[in-house]
Design a protein around this motif. Structure first.
Motif, PDB file in Angstrom:
ATOM      1  N   CYS A  25       0.835  -1.215   0.000  1.00 16.07           N
ATOM      2  CA  CYS A  25       0.000   0.000   0.000  1.00 16.07           C
ATOM      3  C   CYS A  25       0.863   1.255   0.000  1.00 16.07           C
ATOM      4  CB  CYS A  25      -0.968   0.003   1.178  1.00 16.07           C
ATOM      5  SG  CYS A  25      -2.009  -1.449   1.201  1.00 16.07           S
ATOM      6  N   PRO A  26       1.800   1.431   0.964  1.00 19.56           N
ATOM      7  CA  PRO A  26       2.652   2.614   0.892  1.00 19.56           C
ATOM      8  C   PRO A  26       3.559   2.580  -0.332  1.00 19.56           C
ATOM      9  CG  PRO A  26       3.367   1.172   2.651  1.00 19.56           C
ATOM     10  CD  PRO A  26       2.058   0.649   2.167  1.00 19.56           C
ATOM     11  N   ALA A  27       3.975   1.360  -0.768  1.00 21.05           N
ATOM     12  CA  ALA A  27       4.889   1.289  -1.902  1.00 21.05           C
ATOM     13  C   ALA A  27       4.256   1.881  -3.156  1.00 21.05           C
ATOM     14  CB  ALA A  27       5.292  -0.163  -2.163  1.00 21.05           C
ATOM     15  N   LEU A  28       2.948   1.696  -3.315  1.00 19.60           N
ATOM     16  CA  LEU A  28       2.311   2.259  -4.498  1.00 19.60           C
ATOM     17  C   LEU A  28       1.756   3.646  -4.220  1.00 19.60           C
ATOM     18  CD1 LEU A  28       0.449  -0.857  -5.861  1.00 19.60           C
ATOM     19  CD2 LEU A  28       2.516   0.165  -6.701  1.00 19.60           C
ATOM     20  N   GLY A  29       1.251   3.849  -3.005  1.00 17.65           N
ATOM     21  CA  GLY A  29       0.532   5.087  -2.725  1.00 17.65           C
ATOM     22  C   GLY A  29       1.414   6.313  -2.586  1.00 17.65           C
ATOM     23  N   THR A  30       2.667   6.142  -2.167  1.00 15.80           N
ATOM     24  CA  THR A  30       3.470   7.330  -1.859  1.00 15.80           C
ATOM     25  C   THR A  30       4.575   7.593  -2.875  1.00 15.80           C
ATOM     26  OG1 THR A  30       4.991   6.045  -0.538  1.00 15.80           O
ATOM     27  CG2 THR A  30       3.126   6.991   0.601  1.00 15.80           C
ATOM     28  N   THR A  31       4.741   6.729  -3.877  1.00 17.46           N
ATOM     29  CA  THR A  31       5.928   6.856  -4.715  1.00 17.46           C
ATOM     30  C   THR A  31       5.676   7.685  -5.974  1.00 17.46           C
ATOM     31  OG1 THR A  31       5.333   4.734  -5.656  1.00 17.46           O
ATOM     32  CG2 THR A  31       7.030   4.720  -3.984  1.00 17.46           C
ATOM     33  N   THR A  32       5.030   8.848  -5.847  1.00 19.24           N
ATOM     34  CA  THR A  32       4.854   9.679  -7.031  1.00 19.24           C
ATOM     35  C   THR A  32       6.179  10.301  -7.454  1.00 19.24           C
ATOM     36  OG1 THR A  32       4.144  11.368  -5.514  1.00 19.24           O
ATOM     37  CG2 THR A  32       2.425  10.235  -6.745  1.00 19.24           C
ATOM     38  N   SER A  33       7.153  10.395  -6.519  1.00 20.21           N
ATOM     39  CA  SER A  33       8.488  10.863  -6.911  1.00 20.21           C
ATOM     40  C   SER A  33       9.518  10.116  -6.075  1.00 20.21           C
ATOM     41  CB  SER A  33       8.620  12.370  -6.677  1.00 20.21           C
ATOM     42  OG  SER A  33       8.671  12.626  -5.299  1.00 20.21           O
ATOM     43  N   ALA A  34      10.771  10.148  -6.523  1.00 20.06           N
ATOM     44  CA  ALA A  34      11.814   9.413  -5.811  1.00 20.06           C
ATOM     45  C   ALA A  34      11.959   9.925  -4.388  1.00 20.06           C
ATOM     46  CB  ALA A  34      13.142   9.541  -6.559  1.00 20.06           C
ATOM     47  N   ASN A  36       9.649  11.356  -2.376  1.00 20.18           N
ATOM     48  CA  ASN A  36       8.557  10.883  -1.518  1.00 20.18           C
ATOM     49  C   ASN A  36       8.759   9.422  -1.149  1.00 20.18           C
ATOM     50  OD1 ASN A  36       7.358  13.329  -1.666  1.00 20.18           O
ATOM     51  ND2 ASN A  36       5.726  12.707  -3.051  1.00 20.18           N
ATOM     52  N   GLY A  37       9.170   8.613  -2.146  1.00 17.71           N
ATOM     53  CA  GLY A  37       9.394   7.199  -1.872  1.00 17.71           C
ATOM     54  C   GLY A  37      10.463   7.017  -0.819  1.00 17.71           C
ATOM     55  N   MET A  38      11.557   7.796  -0.940  1.00 17.21           N
ATOM     56  CA  MET A  38      12.642   7.669   0.021  1.00 17.21           C
ATOM     57  C   MET A  38      12.190   8.102   1.411  1.00 17.21           C
ATOM     58  SD  MET A  38      16.521   8.832  -0.661  1.00 17.21           S
ATOM     59  CE  MET A  38      16.496  10.402   0.138  1.00 17.21           C
ATOM     60  N   GLY A  39      11.410   9.193   1.485  1.00 16.35           N
ATOM     61  CA  GLY A  39      10.907   9.663   2.785  1.00 16.35           C
ATOM     62  C   GLY A  39      10.077   8.590   3.464  1.00 16.35           C
ATOM     63  N   MET A  40       9.174   7.987   2.697  1.00 19.37           N
ATOM     64  CA  MET A  40       8.317   6.939   3.256  1.00 19.37           C
ATOM     65  C   MET A  40       9.164   5.749   3.697  1.00 19.37           C
ATOM     66  SD  MET A  40       5.185   6.328   3.791  1.00 19.37           S
ATOM     67  CE  MET A  40       4.743   4.943   4.795  1.00 19.37           C
ATOM     68  N   GLY A  41      10.159   5.373   2.845  1.00 14.92           N
ATOM     69  CA  GLY A  41      11.013   4.243   3.171  1.00 14.92           C
ATOM     70  C   GLY A  41      11.780   4.483   4.463  1.00 14.92           C
ATOM     71  N   GLY A 136      16.258  -2.279   2.438  1.00 16.44           N
ATOM     72  CA  GLY A 136      15.695  -2.907   1.247  1.00 16.44           C
ATOM     73  C   GLY A 136      14.365  -2.284   0.869  1.00 16.44           C
ATOM     74  N   PHE A 137      13.538  -2.027   1.885  1.00 12.93           N
ATOM     75  CA  PHE A 137      12.236  -1.389   1.646  1.00 12.93           C
ATOM     76  C   PHE A 137      12.437   0.016   1.079  1.00 12.93           C
ATOM     77  CE2 PHE A 137       8.314   0.745   3.146  1.00 12.93           C
ATOM     78  CZ  PHE A 137       7.376  -0.123   2.605  1.00 12.93           C
ATOM     79  N   THR A 138      13.380   0.787   1.703  1.00 10.83           N
ATOM     80  CA  THR A 138      13.664   2.142   1.220  1.00 10.83           C
ATOM     81  C   THR A 138      14.153   2.105  -0.228  1.00 10.83           C
ATOM     82  OG1 THR A 138      14.372   2.610   3.461  1.00 10.83           O
ATOM     83  CG2 THR A 138      14.851   4.274   1.803  1.00 10.83           C
ATOM     84  N   LEU A 139      15.055   1.134  -0.493  1.00 15.88           N
ATOM     85  CA  LEU A 139      15.602   0.979  -1.841  1.00 15.88           C
ATOM     86  C   LEU A 139      14.481   0.721  -2.848  1.00 15.88           C
ATOM     87  CD1 LEU A 139      18.536   0.535  -3.117  1.00 15.88           C
ATOM     88  CD2 LEU A 139      17.917  -1.871  -3.103  1.00 15.88           C
ATOM     89  N   ALA A 140      13.565  -0.200  -2.493  1.00 12.08           N
ATOM     90  CA  ALA A 140      12.475  -0.539  -3.401  1.00 12.08           C
ATOM     91  C   ALA A 140      11.599   0.681  -3.665  1.00 12.08           C
ATOM     92  CB  ALA A 140      11.644  -1.672  -2.807  1.00 12.08           C
ATOM     93  N   LEU A 141      11.260   1.425  -2.593  1.00 15.49           N
ATOM     94  CA  LEU A 141      10.384   2.581  -2.768  1.00 15.49           C
ATOM     95  C   LEU A 141      11.072   3.674  -3.562  1.00 15.49           C
ATOM     96  CD1 LEU A 141       8.519   1.169  -0.755  1.00 15.49           C
ATOM     97  CD2 LEU A 141       8.027   3.389   0.205  1.00 15.49           C
ATOM     98  N   THR A 142      12.386   3.871  -3.307  1.00 12.36           N
ATOM     99  CA  THR A 142      13.109   4.906  -4.049  1.00 12.36           C
ATOM    100  C   THR A 142      13.185   4.546  -5.525  1.00 12.36           C
ATOM    101  OG1 THR A 142      14.432   5.127  -2.055  1.00 12.36           O
ATOM    102  CG2 THR A 142      15.162   6.344  -3.976  1.00 12.36           C
ATOM    103  N   LEU A 143      13.479   3.263  -5.806  1.00  8.81           N
ATOM    104  CA  LEU A 143      13.543   2.811  -7.201  1.00  8.81           C
ATOM    105  C   LEU A 143      12.216   3.011  -7.920  1.00  8.81           C
ATOM    106  CD1 LEU A 143      15.463  -0.571  -7.458  1.00  8.81           C
ATOM    107  CD2 LEU A 143      15.849   1.525  -8.739  1.00  8.81           C
ATOM    108  N   LEU A 144      11.139   2.580  -7.247  1.00 12.02           N
ATOM    109  CA  LEU A 144       9.813   2.703  -7.847  1.00 12.02           C
ATOM    110  C   LEU A 144       9.473   4.176  -8.057  1.00 12.02           C
ATOM    111  CD1 LEU A 144       7.265   1.303  -8.800  1.00 12.02           C
ATOM    112  CD2 LEU A 144       6.449   1.268  -6.459  1.00 12.02           C
TER     113      LEU A 144
END
Lengths: 192, 190
Positions: A25-34, A36-41, A136-144
């Motif tokens: 859910c956070p992986a898709l919902g928050t990754t509109t930019s690198a 934001n993804g990193m912040g969430m991760g 790993g989670f941060t990496l995945a979210l940042t990549l996405l």
């Protein structure tokens, strides 16, 4: 257990998002930019490490029958800390991530680490496991987030390299699913 | 009229799964077959509505009067997990057939972020109790709709020869993405 292996297993081999499909859910919902993804991760990583520490410290005092509610309360306390600190010091990011900050509580990946690892292992290896999986989670979210930002607005971390409007679909909901689908296919390929 | 807008917007325009990304674990986890998907949808509707009512009461009669808003996350998750447990016990006594039908899905409900998400959204968007209940039911219907459609697609996917690298989860995610694209077509109606 080999601690180096313990640390790196979350990067690709047991990556929570790409391989285990947890915390989507956070992986898709928050990754509109690198960014934001990193912040969430990073927010999730803090919660994972802290809850792993506390759970592994008090694992011997928790009765087996009520362990899940206990873990949830521990996680919820750290989520509240993250929520309040972020609202105070990073209001813009907090606004962007919105609902997904309190929802770290029900991120099955965090509870999964507490139940599957921290409740059975020592303090040190729990910390290492939490940091590795969190990274790993941060990496995945940042990549996405990076993939969606590159295609969606031709930019990376806010730096625009083609002065044009990107393919808007990648910023919107459908692009999230599709981008993650292709990233998982890539991770499966790398894993072999 | 106000309720019709809430319902349409929750089911079609802001679909909880396809536009708001809540409840993705059950969305991908139990969408193998249409029948289990429908069962999960029913269980979610049941718990989501009760959770929305109870958390609304707690928020307005305890947390706000005593200025304890910062305890929101902890209280909600505790209430929801004990609620799930309670619903399970009551159903077992009162209606064994329904309990049998929902059985395996009920304990999973605690970590379904759609339930907590809707409970928080009801408070954040300042609904009244009545519109909050409508909001929760409509979101549950939207969840069920998305789940059943994806289950239908997955049943068809079994018969298709998918390229090797895309087998399993990747192709399901791409299918979900196309489904979300279709739902974006509803964006203008509310």
């Amino acid at each position: 257990m080999d601690q180096a292996k313990n640390f790196t297993k979350g990067f690709i081999r047991e990556n929570p998002v790409f391989i285990l499909m947890l915390g989507l859910c956070p992986a898709l919902g928050t990754t509109t930019s690198a960014f934001n993804g990193m912040g969430m991760g990073l927010a999730t990583m803090f919660v994972v490490i802290m809850s792993n520490i506390v759970v592994s410290l008090i694992k011997n005092f928790i009765p087996n029958k009520v362990r899940i509610p206990c873990y949830i309360v521990i996680i919820a306390s750290f989520v509240t800390i993250v929520d309040l600190v972020m609202a105070g010091y990073m209001p813009a990011l907090h606004e962007q991530l919105g609902l997904f900050i309190p929802l770290i509580v029900v991120n099955c990946f965090v509870l999964g680490r507490a139940e599957a690892f921290a409740s059975k292992n020592t303090l040190i290896s729990s910390i290492i496991d939490g940091s590795g999986m969190g990274l790993g989670f941060t990496l995945a979210l940042t990549l996405l987030g990076a993939a969606r930002e590159i295609f969606g607005s031709y930019a990376l971390f806010g730096f625009q390299f083609i002065p044009a409007d990107g393919m808007l679909v990648f910023i919107l909901a459908p692009g999230a699913f599709i981008a993650l689908g292709y990233l998982i296919a890539l991770a499966n390929k790398l894993n072999k | 009229m106000e309720y019709i807008i809430i319902v349409l917007s929750a089911i079609l325009v802001n679909n909880i799964v396809l536009a708001q990304f809540l409840g993705l674990c059950p969305f991908f986890g139990v969408s193998n077959k249409i029948s289990t998907a429908a069962g999960m949808g029913g269980a979610v509707m049941f718990v989501m509505t009760i959770a929305a009512i109870v958390t609304y009461m707690i928020s307005h009669f305890i947390l706000i009067p005593f200025d304890l808003i910062y305890l929101r996350t902890i209280t909600y998750i505790l209430v929801i997990s004990s609620l799930v447990q309670m619903v399970e016990i009551i159903l077992k006594k009162v209606s064994p057939p329904l309990y049998q039908a929902l059985g395996i899905f009920l304990p999973l409900m605690t970590t379904n972020c759609a339930i907590l998400g809707v409970a928080i959204l009801v408070i954040q968007q300042e609904h009244t109790l009545m519109s909050g209940v409508v909001f929760a039911i409509a979101h549950a219907i939207g969840f069920t709709l998305a789940l059943v459609i994806l289950a239908g697609i997955r049943e068809q996917l079994e018969l298709v020869n998918v390229p090797k690298g895309m087998r399993g989860n990747p192709i399901i995610l791409v299918a979900a993405g196309l489904l979300a694209l279709a739902f974006m077509g509803f964006a203008g109606i509310v």
